[in-house]
Scaffold this motif. Structure first.
Motif, short mmCIF file in Angstrom:
data_model
loop_
_atom_site.label_atom_id
_atom_site.label_comp_id
_atom_site.label_asym_id
_atom_site.label_seq_id
_atom_site.Cartn_x
_atom_site.Cartn_y
_atom_site.Cartn_z
N THR A 13 0.84 -1.19 0.00
CA THR A 13 0.00 0.00 0.00
C THR A 13 0.88 1.24 0.00
N VAL A 40 -3.65 3.61 -1.80
CA VAL A 40 -3.90 2.69 -2.92
C VAL A 40 -3.12 1.41 -2.64
N THR A 41 -3.80 0.27 -2.80
CA THR A 41 -3.19 -1.03 -2.56
C THR A 41 -3.18 -1.83 -3.85
N CYS A 42 -2.02 -2.37 -4.20
CA CYS A 42 -1.91 -3.24 -5.36
C CYS A 42 -2.44 -4.61 -4.97
N SER A 52 -2.92 -4.23 -14.15
CA SER A 52 -2.82 -4.39 -12.70
C SER A 52 -4.15 -3.96 -12.09
N TYR A 54 -5.93 -2.36 -8.54
CA TYR A 54 -5.62 -1.59 -7.33
C TYR A 54 -6.89 -1.32 -6.56
N THR A 68 0.00 3.44 -15.16
CA THR A 68 0.52 3.41 -13.79
C THR A 68 1.88 4.09 -13.68
#
Length: 77
Positions: A13, A40-42, A52, A54, A68
């Motif tokens: 994050t 923001v969390t991957c 990806s 998120y 990104t």
């Protein structure tokens, strides 16, 4: 330290620090929740498709790798 969102690993994050996109893309990303200071969390990275996912609040957003690179983030301390 500030780095591109594409460098965030799955499960990590960070906070949005800056968006360096063209104005139209910046507005679109802002509507998706990419705003200064937002966490923001991957949650998923596809190496083959260049996509990806998120998490921003309770929303999950899929973004292409090239986009990104235009979102700069800062690791939470």
């Amino acid at each position: 330290m500030v780095f591109p969102l594409c460098d965030l690993k799955a499960g990590e994050t960070a906070q949005v620090a800056w968006i360096i996109s063209e104005p139209a893309m910046e507005r679109r990303l802002s509507r998706l929740g990419f705003r200064f200071g937002e966490p923001v969390t991957c949650i998923f990275k596809s190496k083959t498709a260049g996509l990806s996912a998120y998490r921003l609040h309770k929303r999950v957003v899929g973004i292409r790798r090239r986009t990104t690179r235009e979102i700069l983030v800062r690791k939470n301390t």
